[in-house]
Every structure is written in structure tokens, then in C-alpha cells.
Design a protein around this motif. Sequence first.
Motif, PDB file in Angstrom:
ATOM      1  N   LEU A 120       0.935  -1.170  -0.034  1.00 19.60           N
ATOM      2  CA  LEU A 120       0.025  -0.068  -0.035  1.00 19.60           C
ATOM      3  C   LEU A 120       0.998   1.092  -0.031  1.00 19.60           C
ATOM      4  CD1 LEU A 120      -3.249   0.646   1.218  1.00 19.60           C
ATOM      5  CD2 LEU A 120      -1.561   1.751   2.866  1.00 19.60           C
ATOM      6  N   SER A 121       0.614   2.444  -0.731  1.00 24.94           N
ATOM      7  CA  SER A 121       1.223   3.454  -0.814  1.00 24.94           C
ATOM      8  C   SER A 121       0.302   4.622  -0.073  1.00 24.94           C
ATOM      9  CB  SER A 121       1.656   3.869  -2.003  1.00 24.94           C
ATOM     10  OG  SER A 121       2.648   2.983  -2.804  1.00 24.94           O
ATOM     11  N   SER A 122       0.866   5.462   0.511  1.00 21.98           N
ATOM     12  CA  SER A 122       0.128   6.698   1.298  1.00 21.98           C
ATOM     13  C   SER A 122       0.999   7.879   1.259  1.00 21.98           C
ATOM     14  CB  SER A 122      -0.231   6.106   2.565  1.00 21.98           C
ATOM     15  OG  SER A 122      -0.579   7.143   3.162  1.00 21.98           O
ATOM     16  N   VAL A 123       0.389   8.859   0.948  1.00 18.67           N
ATOM     17  CA  VAL A 123       0.888  10.219   1.403  1.00 18.67           C
ATOM     18  C   VAL A 123       0.506  10.948   2.453  1.00 18.67           C
ATOM     19  CG1 VAL A 123       1.380  12.647   0.274  1.00 18.67           C
ATOM     20  CG2 VAL A 123       1.309  10.593  -1.204  1.00 18.67           C
ATOM     21  N   GLU A 124       1.453  11.150   3.546  1.00 19.77           N
ATOM     22  CA  GLU A 124       1.012  11.669   4.864  1.00 19.77           C
ATOM     23  C   GLU A 124       1.905  12.697   5.060  1.00 19.77           C
ATOM     24  OE1 GLU A 124       0.791   8.702   7.755  1.00 19.77           O
ATOM     25  OE2 GLU A 124      -0.320   7.429   6.517  1.00 19.77           O
ATOM     26  N   ASP A 125       1.368  14.042   5.384  1.00 21.47           N
ATOM     27  CA  ASP A 125       2.397  15.220   5.577  1.00 21.47           C
ATOM     28  C   ASP A 125       3.397  15.567   4.460  1.00 21.47           C
ATOM     29  OD1 ASP A 125       0.883  15.728   8.064  1.00 21.47           O
ATOM     30  OD2 ASP A 125       2.292  14.395   9.082  1.00 21.47           O
ATOM     31  N   GLY A 126       2.891  15.098   3.262  1.00 23.53           N
ATOM     32  CA  GLY A 126       3.901  15.532   1.856  1.00 23.53           C
ATOM     33  C   GLY A 126       4.906  14.268   1.951  1.00 23.53           C
ATOM     34  N   ARG A 127       4.582  13.271   2.675  1.00 24.78           N
ATOM     35  CA  ARG A 127       5.948  12.080   2.378  1.00 24.78           C
ATOM     36  C   ARG A 127       5.023  11.095   2.124  1.00 24.78           C
ATOM     37  NH1 ARG A 127       8.991  10.784   7.737  1.00 24.78           N
ATOM     38  NH2 ARG A 127       7.621   9.170   7.230  1.00 24.78           N
ATOM     39  N   HIS A 139      -4.068  -3.393   9.349  1.00 22.50           N
ATOM     40  CA  HIS A 139      -4.773  -2.191   9.997  1.00 22.50           C
ATOM     41  C   HIS A 139      -5.550  -1.879   8.735  1.00 22.50           C
ATOM     42  CE1 HIS A 139      -1.841  -1.731  13.272  1.00 22.50           C
ATOM     43  NE2 HIS A 139      -0.922  -2.422  12.328  1.00 22.50           N
ATOM     44  N   ILE A 140      -6.382  -2.547   8.129  1.00 19.02           N
ATOM     45  CA  ILE A 140      -7.098  -2.060   6.992  1.00 19.02           C
ATOM     46  C   ILE A 140      -8.210  -1.243   7.269  1.00 19.02           C
ATOM     47  CG2 ILE A 140      -8.547  -4.212   7.015  1.00 19.02           C
ATOM     48  CD1 ILE A 140      -7.402  -2.397   3.837  1.00 19.02           C
ATOM     49  N   ARG A 141      -8.790  -1.564   8.485  1.00 18.78           N
ATOM     50  CA  ARG A 141      -9.802  -0.667   8.945  1.00 18.78           C
ATOM     51  C   ARG A 141      -9.381   0.685   9.192  1.00 18.78           C
ATOM     52  NH1 ARG A 141     -14.654  -3.546   9.953  1.00 18.78           N
ATOM     53  NH2 ARG A 141     -14.546  -5.672  10.069  1.00 18.78           N
ATOM     54  N   ALA A 142      -8.518   1.140   9.904  1.00 16.84           N
ATOM     55  CA  ALA A 142      -7.989   2.327   9.979  1.00 16.84           C
ATOM     56  C   ALA A 142      -7.490   2.837   8.762  1.00 16.84           C
ATOM     57  CB  ALA A 142      -6.557   2.142  10.980  1.00 16.84           C
ATOM     58  N   ILE A 143      -6.949   2.229   7.743  1.00 16.28           N
ATOM     59  CA  ILE A 143      -6.580   2.703   6.418  1.00 16.28           C
ATOM     60  C   ILE A 143      -7.786   3.013   5.847  1.00 16.28           C
ATOM     61  CG2 ILE A 143      -5.637   2.212   4.187  1.00 16.28           C
ATOM     62  CD1 ILE A 143      -3.542   0.303   5.818  1.00 16.28           C
ATOM     63  N   GLU A 144      -8.908   2.245   5.793  1.00 18.31           N
ATOM     64  CA  GLU A 144     -10.138   2.627   5.194  1.00 18.31           C
ATOM     65  C   GLU A 144     -10.746   3.760   5.821  1.00 18.31           C
ATOM     66  OE1 GLU A 144     -12.242  -0.903   5.217  1.00 18.31           O
ATOM     67  OE2 GLU A 144     -11.320  -1.732   3.392  1.00 18.31           O
ATOM     68  N   SER A 145     -10.588   4.089   7.083  1.00 16.45           N
ATOM     69  CA  SER A 145     -11.068   5.229   7.870  1.00 16.45           C
ATOM     70  C   SER A 145     -10.239   6.509   7.281  1.00 16.45           C
ATOM     71  CB  SER A 145     -10.943   5.049   9.330  1.00 16.45           C
ATOM     72  OG  SER A 145     -11.965   3.787   9.427  1.00 16.45           O
ATOM     73  N   ARG A 146      -9.066   6.331   7.054  1.00 21.70           N
ATOM     74  CA  ARG A 146      -8.197   7.402   6.306  1.00 21.70           C
ATOM     75  C   ARG A 146      -7.316   7.971   7.639  1.00 21.70           C
ATOM     76  NH1 ARG A 146      -8.660   8.607   1.210  1.00 21.70           N
ATOM     77  NH2 ARG A 146     -10.614   7.988   0.042  1.00 21.70           N
ATOM     78  N   LEU A 147      -7.120   7.202   8.402  1.00 23.86           N
ATOM     79  CA  LEU A 147      -6.478   7.595   9.656  1.00 23.86           C
ATOM     80  C   LEU A 147      -4.892   7.805   9.531  1.00 23.86           C
ATOM     81  CD1 LEU A 147      -8.343   5.587  12.435  1.00 23.86           C
ATOM     82  CD2 LEU A 147      -8.710   8.134  11.827  1.00 23.86           C
ATOM     83  N   ASP A 148      -4.296   8.594  10.092  1.00 21.99           N
ATOM     84  CA  ASP A 148      -2.803   8.566   9.649  1.00 21.99           C
ATOM     85  C   ASP A 148      -2.109   7.597  10.290  1.00 21.99           C
ATOM     86  OD1 ASP A 148      -2.734  10.973   8.159  1.00 21.99           O
ATOM     87  OD2 ASP A 148      -2.203  12.257   9.863  1.00 21.99           O
ATOM     88  N   SER A 149      -1.197   6.924   9.638  1.00 25.82           N
ATOM     89  CA  SER A 149      -0.319   5.746  10.326  1.00 25.82           C
ATOM     90  C   SER A 149       0.200   5.919  11.533  1.00 25.82           C
ATOM     91  CB  SER A 149       0.855   5.366   9.352  1.00 25.82           C
ATOM     92  OG  SER A 149       1.653   6.471   9.263  1.00 25.82           O
ATOM     93  N   LEU A 150       0.383   7.194  11.974  1.00 25.52           N
ATOM     94  CA  LEU A 150       1.038   7.562  13.561  1.00 25.52           C
ATOM     95  C   LEU A 150      -0.273   7.227  14.529  1.00 25.52           C
ATOM     96  CD1 LEU A 150       2.301  10.946  12.960  1.00 25.52           C
ATOM     97  CD2 LEU A 150       3.433   8.882  13.350  1.00 25.52           C
TER      98      LEU A 150
END
Length: 67
Positions: free
Chosen positions: A35-42, A54-65
Motif C-alpha cells: 500500500l502507498s500513502s502520502v502523509e504530511d507530504g511524505r 490495519h485495513i480498517r484504520a486505513i479505510e477510515s483514512r487515519l494517519d499511520s501515526l
Amino acid sequence: MDEKTEPPEQTATGSLVCARCYATAEGDTVPATWLSSVEDGRRLHFCESCARLHIRAIESRLDSLWW
């Protein structure tokens, strides 16, 4: 590549590294199961195991932190 994003995290050999568990992917391209994600420009990459865990948190668009 967008000017606001940084290049993916890579090892000295050019392999991609999971931003969560530090697993490495062979080669210089992102595997289809990662999976690729852009968080805070990274741009972050997550291995298949971390993405599935962590699929449920990812689908909820929660930051990885958060997860």
C-alpha cells in the motif's frame, strides 16, 4: 512525481522499506500487494502484512501515526 512529496524510503541497495515494520521489498518498484500513502507530504509504503493488519484504520483514512 508531485513536487510536494519525497521519494520513497529505500535501503542502500534500492529496495523499498515498509514504514511500519521495516520489511524490505525486492527491486526498485512497489509490489502490487503493498500500500502507498502520502502523509504530511511524505510518500509512505506499507507491506502486505501491515496493510492487512490495519485495513480498517486505513479505510477510515487515519494517519499511520494513529494506528
